[in-house]
Design a protein around this motif. Sequence first.
Motif, short mmCIF file in Angstrom:
data_model
loop_
_atom_site.label_atom_id
_atom_site.label_comp_id
_atom_site.label_asym_id
_atom_site.label_seq_id
_atom_site.Cartn_x
_atom_site.Cartn_y
_atom_site.Cartn_z
N THR A 146 2.80 -3.41 14.65
CA THR A 146 3.50 -3.08 13.41
C THR A 146 3.16 -1.68 12.96
N LEU A 147 4.19 -0.94 12.55
CA LEU A 147 4.01 0.39 11.98
C LEU A 147 4.35 0.35 10.50
N GLU A 148 3.64 1.12 9.71
CA GLU A 148 3.96 1.29 8.30
C GLU A 148 4.47 2.71 8.08
N LEU A 149 5.72 2.84 7.65
CA LEU A 149 6.31 4.14 7.38
C LEU A 149 6.45 4.33 5.88
N ASP A 150 6.21 5.56 5.42
CA ASP A 150 6.35 5.91 4.01
C ASP A 150 7.74 6.51 3.82
N LEU A 151 8.60 5.81 3.07
CA LEU A 151 9.99 6.22 2.87
C LEU A 151 10.21 6.65 1.43
N CYS A 152 11.14 7.58 1.24
CA CYS A 152 11.62 7.95 -0.09
C CYS A 152 13.14 7.95 -0.03
N PHE A 153 13.77 6.94 -0.64
CA PHE A 153 15.22 6.84 -0.58
C PHE A 153 15.90 7.88 -1.47
N ALA A 154 15.20 8.32 -2.52
CA ALA A 154 15.78 9.34 -3.39
C ALA A 154 15.87 10.69 -2.67
N CYS A 155 14.84 11.03 -1.91
CA CYS A 155 14.84 12.29 -1.16
C CYS A 155 15.41 12.12 0.25
N GLN A 156 15.72 10.86 0.63
CA GLN A 156 16.25 10.55 1.95
C GLN A 156 15.35 11.10 3.06
N GLY A 157 14.07 10.77 2.94
CA GLY A 157 13.12 11.26 3.93
C GLY A 157 12.04 10.25 4.23
N ALA B 80 -2.74 20.69 9.44
CA ALA B 80 -3.97 19.98 9.81
C ALA B 80 -3.68 18.76 10.69
N ARG B 81 -2.43 18.61 11.11
CA ARG B 81 -2.00 17.57 12.05
C ARG B 81 -2.13 16.15 11.47
N HIS B 82 -1.89 16.04 10.18
CA HIS B 82 -1.89 14.70 9.58
C HIS B 82 -0.56 13.98 9.81
N GLY B 83 0.49 14.72 10.16
CA GLY B 83 1.78 14.09 10.40
C GLY B 83 2.93 15.03 10.08
N ARG B 84 4.09 14.44 9.88
CA ARG B 84 5.30 15.23 9.66
C ARG B 84 6.27 14.50 8.75
N PHE B 85 7.07 15.28 8.05
CA PHE B 85 8.11 14.73 7.18
C PHE B 85 9.46 15.05 7.79
N SER B 86 10.34 14.05 7.86
CA SER B 86 11.70 14.24 8.36
C SER B 86 12.68 13.62 7.39
N THR B 87 13.83 14.26 7.23
CA THR B 87 14.90 13.62 6.49
C THR B 87 15.48 12.52 7.36
N PHE B 88 16.20 11.58 6.74
CA PHE B 88 16.85 10.53 7.52
C PHE B 88 17.79 11.15 8.55
N GLY B 89 18.50 12.21 8.16
CA GLY B 89 19.43 12.85 9.08
C GLY B 89 18.72 13.45 10.28
N SER B 90 17.61 14.15 10.04
CA SER B 90 16.85 14.75 11.14
C SER B 90 16.33 13.69 12.10
N PHE B 91 15.89 12.56 11.55
CA PHE B 91 15.40 11.48 12.39
C PHE B 91 16.50 10.96 13.31
N MET B 92 17.72 10.83 12.78
CA MET B 92 18.84 10.36 13.59
C MET B 92 19.19 11.36 14.68
N VAL B 93 19.10 12.65 14.35
CA VAL B 93 19.35 13.67 15.37
C VAL B 93 18.28 13.60 16.45
N GLU B 94 17.03 13.49 16.03
CA GLU B 94 15.91 13.43 16.98
C GLU B 94 16.07 12.28 17.97
N LYS B 95 16.50 11.13 17.47
CA LYS B 95 16.60 9.95 18.31
C LYS B 95 17.91 9.87 19.08
N GLY B 96 18.79 10.84 18.89
CA GLY B 96 20.03 10.85 19.65
C GLY B 96 21.09 9.91 19.12
#
Length: 244
Positions: free
Chosen positions: A26-37, A103-119
């Motif tokens: 199981t993965l836990e993702l931090d989402l923000c629907f207002a910022c769509q990211g 510091a390599r803690h992670g990355r922020f992506s918009t929903f749109g960028s995620f869809m592009v990344e995954k093809g």
Amino acid sequence: MPFTPRCPSCRQPADIRRFTASDGRTLELDLCFACQGMWFDPQENTRLAPAAVLELFELLHERGGDAHRPVSERLQCPRCNKALVKGYDVAQGGRYVTYRCAARHGRFSTFGSFMVEKGFVRHLSKVEIEALAERVGTIGCTSCGAAVDIRHDHACPYCRSALSLLDPQAVDKALARHGRAARQDVAPQEGRTPDALADALVALERNRTREERARQRERLEGRGDEQFDLLTAGIELVWSLLRR
């Protein structure tokens, strides 16, 4: 005190959602629907199972009527609070924007960028863009969210990404590339004309919420200047077929 993750853009508490990883964990993702990211800890973006992506589609569909905020000019890492660094990556779906912690803690992506990344998108053809431009004036770039006047620009003038659409055929192919399709009942889209695609996108976007119908009508009649949400319309198009 328990750690409360916050959206890197608006700094409001994140909506923590659990998804299935490709290894069955199981993965836990931090989402923000207002910022769509969404915030990814290291390597989390590569571990989502195809079924988890469909769960994300459903969430985006359910929350499509939420009020949206533009992404802030300065984003902060939710782990160390340092400024995130804006950059660009290229995947099979095209070029997309991402914001990384130095510091390599992670990355922020918009929903749109995620869809592009995954093809899960395909580029709109020139003919399709022209057909859509006859119905709407300004759309949101799927990669960075910037406003694009498609009557004059056939690519995003800010991040130079090609204009993309979340498309059932692209979704089907991407799920197959990821090793297994979580669903096999995506209806084939062969024979769809540019005009039919434009009509379908406009119809879905216009009916997204009752309050937006009047504003959509004004825009289509040339009396409004609001931005057409191509990502939301594409999600509606895919989801309407997945739910058949």
